[in-house]
Each structure stands twice: as C-alpha cells, then as structure tokens.
Scaffold this active site. Structure first.
Site, mmCIF file in Angstrom:
data_model
loop_
_atom_site.group_PDB
_atom_site.id
_atom_site.type_symbol
_atom_site.label_atom_id
_atom_site.label_comp_id
_atom_site.label_asym_id
_atom_site.label_seq_id
_atom_site.Cartn_x
_atom_site.Cartn_y
_atom_site.Cartn_z
ATOM 1 N N PHE A 257 162.708 65.131 -38.145
ATOM 2 C CA PHE A 257 163.245 64.348 -37.032
ATOM 3 C C PHE A 257 162.256 64.280 -35.876
ATOM 4 O O PHE A 257 162.159 63.249 -35.204
ATOM 5 C CB PHE A 257 164.584 64.923 -36.559
ATOM 6 N N LYS B 17 179.495 66.168 -37.161
ATOM 7 C CA LYS B 17 179.630 64.922 -37.917
ATOM 8 C C LYS B 17 179.390 65.115 -39.411
ATOM 9 O O LYS B 17 180.109 64.544 -40.239
ATOM 10 C CB LYS B 17 178.698 63.849 -37.361
ATOM 11 N N ALA C 133 166.264 60.794 -39.960
ATOM 12 C CA ALA C 133 164.836 60.759 -39.672
ATOM 13 C C ALA C 133 164.125 59.614 -40.380
ATOM 14 O O ALA C 133 163.377 58.849 -39.758
ATOM 15 C CB ALA C 133 164.202 62.099 -40.051
ATOM 16 N N GLY D 21 173.819 61.427 -32.199
ATOM 17 C CA GLY D 21 174.370 60.245 -32.857
ATOM 18 C C GLY D 21 174.065 60.259 -34.337
ATOM 19 O O GLY D 21 173.355 61.133 -34.839
ATOM 20 N N SER E 274 172.008 59.515 -36.637
ATOM 21 C CA SER E 274 170.617 59.093 -36.830
ATOM 22 C C SER E 274 169.971 59.933 -37.925
ATOM 23 O O SER E 274 170.181 61.148 -37.993
ATOM 24 C CB SER E 274 169.839 59.263 -35.518
ATOM 25 N N LYS F 205 170.417 69.178 -33.309
ATOM 26 C CA LYS F 205 171.867 69.250 -33.486
ATOM 27 C C LYS F 205 172.228 70.637 -33.996
ATOM 28 O O LYS F 205 171.446 71.293 -34.663
ATOM 29 C CB LYS F 205 172.343 68.194 -34.481
#
Length: 220
Positions: free
Chosen positions: A18, A198, A147, A143, A145, A112
C-alpha cells in the site's frame, strides 16, 4: 472537491504494497515522491527497475519515485508525509522517530487495523506517541482501497478524516486526481474503525450463508 496546489515533494514512509501504491498515486501526478523503505533489496528494485517486485509486482512505478534508507533524507523538504507502517509495528516506529518529521505539514495515517494489546487505532497511537507539535496536523485515510487497484489507476474513493478541516481539505487537494477521489470527514475514530472492520465484515458476509447451507444439509 478541494483544488489545492499540488506539493512539489511528498514522502511515503513504508515500502509495502500500500505504501508503494500511495507513492505511485503521488508520482503519477507529477509530484517528486520520496519513499522511506527499510529493506535494501526493495530500495534497489524501486530505484533501478521502477517496480516493487517484492510487495507489488507487475505495477510499474513513475520515474520520479525514489526510495531511501535514511528517514531524515526521505522527509527533507517534503510538504506531505504519508505514514504507511503496519499497525503492529506503528507504535515502535513512532517511538524511535518521535521528532524526525517536519512540523506544520500534514501527517497522513494510511495503515488500517487495531493494536492487539491496547485496542488503539493508528490515530490513538500517534496521539499518544508523537509530541504535541504534530497533533494539529494528523489525519487518516480510510476506505475500500486496494494497493494494486490504486497503483494501476483503477477508480478508488477514500475518506480523509481529521480534527482540522483545513488539514483534511489540504490532503484532499494534494492526493485527489480523476481516478482517486478523497472525501473529507471530521470522524477520525469512526473512519479508522470502519477501515479496520470492513474486511472482517466482508468475510462474515461470505461465511454466514455457507453456515446456513451446512446446517441445512446436516439437518437432512
């Protein structure tokens, strides 16, 4: 959407998948992007072959991305710092580098997760470990997302959350382009908890119907 002038120089601290994707996001916008990368072989791959073959293979990197092993060199003259250190190692990294970041520029937390022992989010860790001179400039990006999708320029939307509206909007302008949209929030903890949970919820949504299928066939 904020229309802030792009920074001339930005820094990404962390050379994983990331972190590399964030560097490519900035680099493709014409921003001179410095990366602090711990592993020598990863630095060599980025600087010589413009690819992070260890953590993000198959994603060519802009030639204005340079990897450094010295953190002070990586943050020299920068206007934006993205911290992309895995959450389990984040506190230890900050303790070792408490005063090594420029003051007065956004510090963007991109990791995260929740720290196992304390249940702290990255923002709470940063608030605990960084000197007060940085506190007004901390924000987080969160969010759905991924990588490789970011690095390859696939459409992505994230939230930048900060207690300072000015900082959040500045980061929005610095990072957004037509393929990567940044929205602004003042809910730091909520954004981080959502980002941490998430994947757990996604896995749960897959497992739950399978569980009922198993129960059904067991009953039969």
């Amino acid at each position: 959407m904020s229309q802030s002038t792009k920074p001339k120089i930005a820094t990404v601290v962390g050379g994983g998948a990331f972190g590399t994707a964030m560097a490519q996001l900035l680099g493709r916008q014409g921003i001179e992007t410095k990366m602090w990368v711990m592993e020598e072989h990863v630095r060599k791959s980025i600087n010589e072959f413009h690819e992070n073959s260890s953590f993000l293979p198959g994603c060519p990197l802009a030639e204005n991305i340079t990897a450094y092993g010295d953190l002070m060199e990586a943050v020299k003259d920068t206007e934006l710092v993205l911290l992309v250190i895995p959450t389990p190692f984040f506190r230890r990294f900050l303790v070792a580098n408490r005063s090594n970041f420029p003051v007065g520029i956004p510090l963007v937390l991109c990791s995260k997760g929740i720290e196992n022992d304390t249940l702290d989010t990255p923002f709470e860790i940063a608030r605990d470990e960084l000197p007060g001179k940085y506190s007004n400039y901390i924000c987080c990006i969160s969010g759905p997302s991924f990588a490789k999708e970011v690095a390859l320029g696939q459409p992505t939307s994230v939230t930048c959350a900060s207690e300072s509206s000015e900082v959040a909007h500045k980061v929005q302008g610095f990072m957004s382009d037509k393929l990567f949209r940044v929205y602004v929030s003042d809910d730091l903890i909520g954004s981080e908890i959502a980002g941490a949970c998430k994947n757990v919820l996604a896995i749960g949504n897959i497992i739950e119907p399978l569980f009922f299928v198993i129960i059904k066939f067991t009953d039969n």
